[in-house]
Design a protein around this motif. Structure first.
Motif, short mmCIF file in Angstrom:
data_model
loop_
_atom_site.label_atom_id
_atom_site.label_comp_id
_atom_site.label_asym_id
_atom_site.label_seq_id
_atom_site.Cartn_x
_atom_site.Cartn_y
_atom_site.Cartn_z
N GLN A 127 49.46 108.21 -53.40
CA GLN A 127 49.35 106.89 -53.89
C GLN A 127 51.70 106.64 -53.53
O GLN A 127 52.21 105.32 -54.01
CB GLN A 127 50.20 107.14 -55.20
N GLY A 128 51.97 107.40 -53.04
CA GLY A 128 53.37 107.01 -52.26
C GLY A 128 53.72 107.35 -50.58
O GLY A 128 52.74 108.25 -50.14
N ALA A 129 54.25 107.23 -49.83
CA ALA A 129 55.02 108.13 -48.90
C ALA A 129 54.85 109.22 -48.51
O ALA A 129 55.65 109.65 -49.31
CB ALA A 129 55.67 107.49 -48.10
N GLU A 130 54.32 110.07 -47.81
CA GLU A 130 55.02 111.24 -47.51
C GLU A 130 55.52 111.26 -45.89
O GLU A 130 54.98 110.48 -44.95
CB GLU A 130 53.33 112.12 -47.56
N PRO A 131 56.11 112.21 -45.90
CA PRO A 131 56.85 112.94 -45.01
C PRO A 131 56.33 112.01 -43.44
O PRO A 131 56.84 111.59 -42.41
CB PRO A 131 57.42 114.39 -44.95
N TRP A 132 54.83 113.16 -43.13
CA TRP A 132 54.36 112.60 -42.18
C TRP A 132 53.61 111.27 -41.51
O TRP A 132 53.49 111.27 -40.79
CB TRP A 132 53.47 113.84 -41.96
N MET A 133 53.59 110.87 -42.79
CA MET A 133 52.83 109.45 -42.18
C MET A 133 54.49 108.54 -41.44
O MET A 133 53.73 107.79 -41.16
CB MET A 133 52.65 108.32 -44.10
#
Length: 773
Positions: A396-402
């Motif tokens: 549902q939200g941005a994760e660091p790897w993205m």
């Protein structure tokens, strides 16, 4: 106390990040080092790098883009970034001055002194900067068409050469160390300061080399007959680590790892035990040793030309790697290397690349006015860009790897799969776990064999067919064939011993001079009545017990000329007899991407396939392919519950395809054509024949079968069936230790509609009708 805990924790982290995730890279070391530096990627994001060959002495040209000095500089740069290098050594058949065995493909040298010398030169030239050497590639399939015992002898020669080269470097390093110690004493006498002395000591320490590992070629398939025959030749004594490749369903990665984890210690111990029994003189006793595990290729093989340019396809690739890399974290091999960093569309079939030609972007907040590119048709990307958002990955939200999606690496850009792996590796270092394997010290004597008259290589059978004139002996009717046993002494001193060739002699005295190559003519014989393999072993037993024995093992078969088939079991049973088995197969758990099958008479088929049976002939009509990505049409014949496969039998059938113009059902659509042509690729129209086992494993023989408009026979011993991708991966790994539940065909069509035909399928025994002496 807290300081001590902190020091221990930091020490563990350093060791944990010293091994782990890595990549198979198609660029030279210097280029990859430059790419990593520009991308700001450290060794912790990919500890191991697979290097595809280094410049060699005879290949260097004055105007070449790559030189020895350039390669060494690149290796040095990678080491400074914390990247370890595994160099695969693979030479073209035309490069061997002494020639190769007859036959197609990537053949190995007849004179193993050439292989030894190449290994010695490479070890001495690069051994101080290389962390591992990998000797050739996937010998259990088409990459090496020679027999398992032939590759085993080649592996031994290169291994001993590399070790000799490393030893010369080690001796040089010790000499440097002594010189540095003398310099330190002189410096103190001259009154130099402590800093200068420490600098000199560091320089001396850096000259103390860690000898690079030398490992066998990776197995392309899970453990099977080839691997078992290969290990019987004592190859685990000549490998500092184990190595395999993986391209199956993500859920089955741990299963294949566990199969090898069970097979390697078992076969290592068995090889040592058989070798000791053949010795009358005591040799060095075998012992348990730690064997690190390498996976120099693992990759997602179900992405075609269309999917590589879609969000959907790249997300499927990411899902596969996410699943596998988490399993790797639990299994903790020394060096898993993802295939392949560069964009790579292989054989007109599969996109394996982890970077993309066009730069993708990541949108942390979805723009409701735009759409992601989905679907299965090719999309021209020039000037366009794929956009990924968190919900594509179930978040549902941005994760660091993205945020690393689209990160530049050289001339290309990180896919979601590569972005995820970089991040996961940095956040999840581990300490590798080795296997415990029983092995002996490698012998400097290597035994090889060159077939000459009346001997034909049969790789899938693990040996040779003998077709000499039939003769009557005390053991009955026999066939013969001639060849040469070749002995090599790769040590620097003479070695005396006894040569035992089963079925030929009980021992003859032999003295091998240092560096000697000696050919010994030999005639093998095998019983002529039944098509059954017989093991033959050549053992060199040194008189001095400080040397270990040398072994060579193969299998011999009588030529089939004049033999007839005796039916053992057919496939003409009624639908009622396999109904319960069919019902169980329909309900079996499937892997992600594995096509579901549906009942069709006594068969199970993928969507779009129907079977017509008539007088022992099966016609498989393919109207369209399954919906799953790059999966072929499938038909499966469930077997009755009482179906068994008896030893010393073979599967026999004929196959062909019928031209599309001769079929009913209309012309193919453009969408189907776009999917089918890449599916056939440059390999042509093909068929795979499998037995499925109760645990879901699929067993086949290699290579895959080409199919033409002419009837072509298929005949394989049951003992040659080996596990293949894509099936499941449960223990036990041997074909003979499992219960067959169905006969399966993968149908790789070049167009639809299409028809494959099979006739005369049965299990038989092969032999001569004449039962006389």
């Amino acid at each position: 106390m807290y300081i001590l805990i902190l020091i221990l924790a930091l020490g563990w982290c350093a060791r944990a990040s010293a091994a782990g995730y890595g990549f198979d890279v198609g660029t030279p070391p210097a280029v990859y080092a430059k790419d990593l530096a520009q991308a700001g990627v450290t060794g912790r994001a990919g500890t191991w790098m697979r290097v595809r060959g280094l410049v060699e002495e005879k290949a260097v040209k004055a105007d070449a883009d790559r030189t020895v000095e350039g390669e060494r500089a690149g290796l040095r740069s990678l080491r400074a970034r914390g990247v370890k290098t595994m160099v695969i050594l693979r030479w073209d058949r035309s490069s061997w001055a002494g020639g190769v065995r007859a036959g197609w493909g990537h053949r190995l040298p007849l004179d193993l002194r050439e292989a030894f010398e190449r290994g010695r030169w490479l070890g001495a030239t690069y051994g101080d900067l290389v962390d591992g050497w990998e000797i050739d590639n996937e010998p259990d399939i088409d990459f090496c068409p020679d027999n398992p015992e032939t590759y085993a002898a080649f592996l031994k020669a290169v291994y001993l050469g590399l070790k000799a080269g490393a030893k010369s470097l080690e001796l040089g390093a010790k000499s440097s160390e002594l010189g540095a110690s003398s310099s330190n004493w002189l410096a103190r006498k001259r009154g130099l300061g402590t800093a200068e002395v420490r600098s000199s000591q560091l320089q001396a320490h850096s000259s103390q080399l860690v000898e690079p590992l030398v490992i066998l070629a990776p197995m392309a398939l899970p453990p099977g007959p080839y691997f078992e025959r290969f290990c019987a030749n004592g190859v685990l004594n000549y490998s500092d680590g184990f190595n395999f490749h993986y391209y199956g369903y993500a859920e089955d990665f741990t299963g294949v790892y566990r199969q090898f984890e069970a097979a390697v210690p078992e076969l290592g111990a068995k090889s040592c035990e058989l070798g000791v029994r053949s010795c009358e003189l005591a040799a060095k006793s075998s012992k348990l040793r730690a064997m690190p595990v390498f996976i120099t290729e693992y990759g997602y093989g179900l992405m075609g030309a269309d999917a590589r340019n879609t969000v959907e396809g790249r997300v499927r690739q990411w899902q596969w790697f996410r699943n596998v890399i988490q399993q790797l974290h639990n299994l903790r091999p020394e060096g898993p290397m993802a295939f392949l960093v560069n964009p790579y569309y292989e054989a007109g079939i599969n996109e394996f690349g982890l970077t993309m030609v066009e730069k993708p972007k990541f949108v942390a907040v979805e723009d409701r006015g735009t759409k992601n590119t989905m679907g299965g048709t090719p999309m021209p990307l020039k000037g366009k860009q794929l956009s990924f958002k968190p919900t594509d990955f179930g978040s549902q939200g941005a994760e660091p790897w993205m945020k690393r999606i689209g990160h530049r690496l050289g001339d290309h850009f990180a896919s979601p799969a590569l972005a995820y792996m970089w991040d996961f590796a940095e956040r999840n270092p581990y300490r590798p776990r080795s296997w415990q394997v029983r092995s002996a010290a490698p012998s400097p004597v290597v035994v090889d064999f060159i077939a000459d008259t009346d001997m034909s290589q049969w790789k899938s059978g693990g040996g040779y067919l003998l077709g000499g004139a039939e003769r009557l002996t005390g053991a009955g009717k026999q066939l013969g064939g001639g060849g040469r046993v070749v002995l090599y002494n790769f040590s620097k001193e003479a070695i005396a011993g006894r040569l035992i060739i089963t079925g030929v002699n009980t021992g003859q005295a032999v003295v091998l001079a240092a560096g000697e190559r000696r050919e010994i003519p030999v005639e093998f014989k095998v019983q002529a009545q039944q098509f059954v393999g017989e093991e033959r072993r050549v053992s060199f037993i040194p008189d001095n017990t400080r040397w270990t024995r040398a072994e060579w093992v193969t299998r011999l078969f009588p030529d089939t000329a004049g033999m007839v088939t005796t039916p053992v079991r057919g496939f003409d049973f009624s639908e009622a007899s396999n109904r319960s088995r069919a019902a169980a197969l329909v309900k079996r758990p499937l892997a992600v991407g594995e096509p579901a099958l549906q009942a069709h008479g006594r068969w199970l088929v993928t969507d779009g396939v129907r079977v017509v049976e008539s007088a022992g002939q099966w016609s498989f009509h393919i109207d369209h392919l399954p919906a799953e990505a790059l999966r072929p049409a499938m038909v499966e014949l469930p077997l009755p519950v009482d179906f068994k496969i008896e030893p010393e039998t073979m599967l026999l059938l004929d196959r062909r395809t019928v031209a599309a113009s001769a079929q009913k059902g209309g012309a193919r659509t453009l969408v189907e054509a776009a999917r089918l042509n890449p599916a056939a690729g440059i390999t042509g129209i093909m068929m795979d024949v499998y037995f499925r086992m109760e645990n879901g494993n699929l067993y086949q023989t290699w290579p895959r079968l080409k199919v033409t408009g002419e009837w072509t026979s298929y005949a394989e011993n049951m003992e040659n069936f080996t596990m293949g991708f894509f099936g499941r991966a449960a223990l036990p790994w041997r074909f003979s230790e499992n219960r067959p539940v169905s006969l399966v065909f993968f149908l790789r069509a070049g167009e639809v509609p299409s028809v494959f035909e099979v006739k005369g399928a049965k299990i038989v025994r092969l032999g001569r009708q004449d039962k006389g002496p």
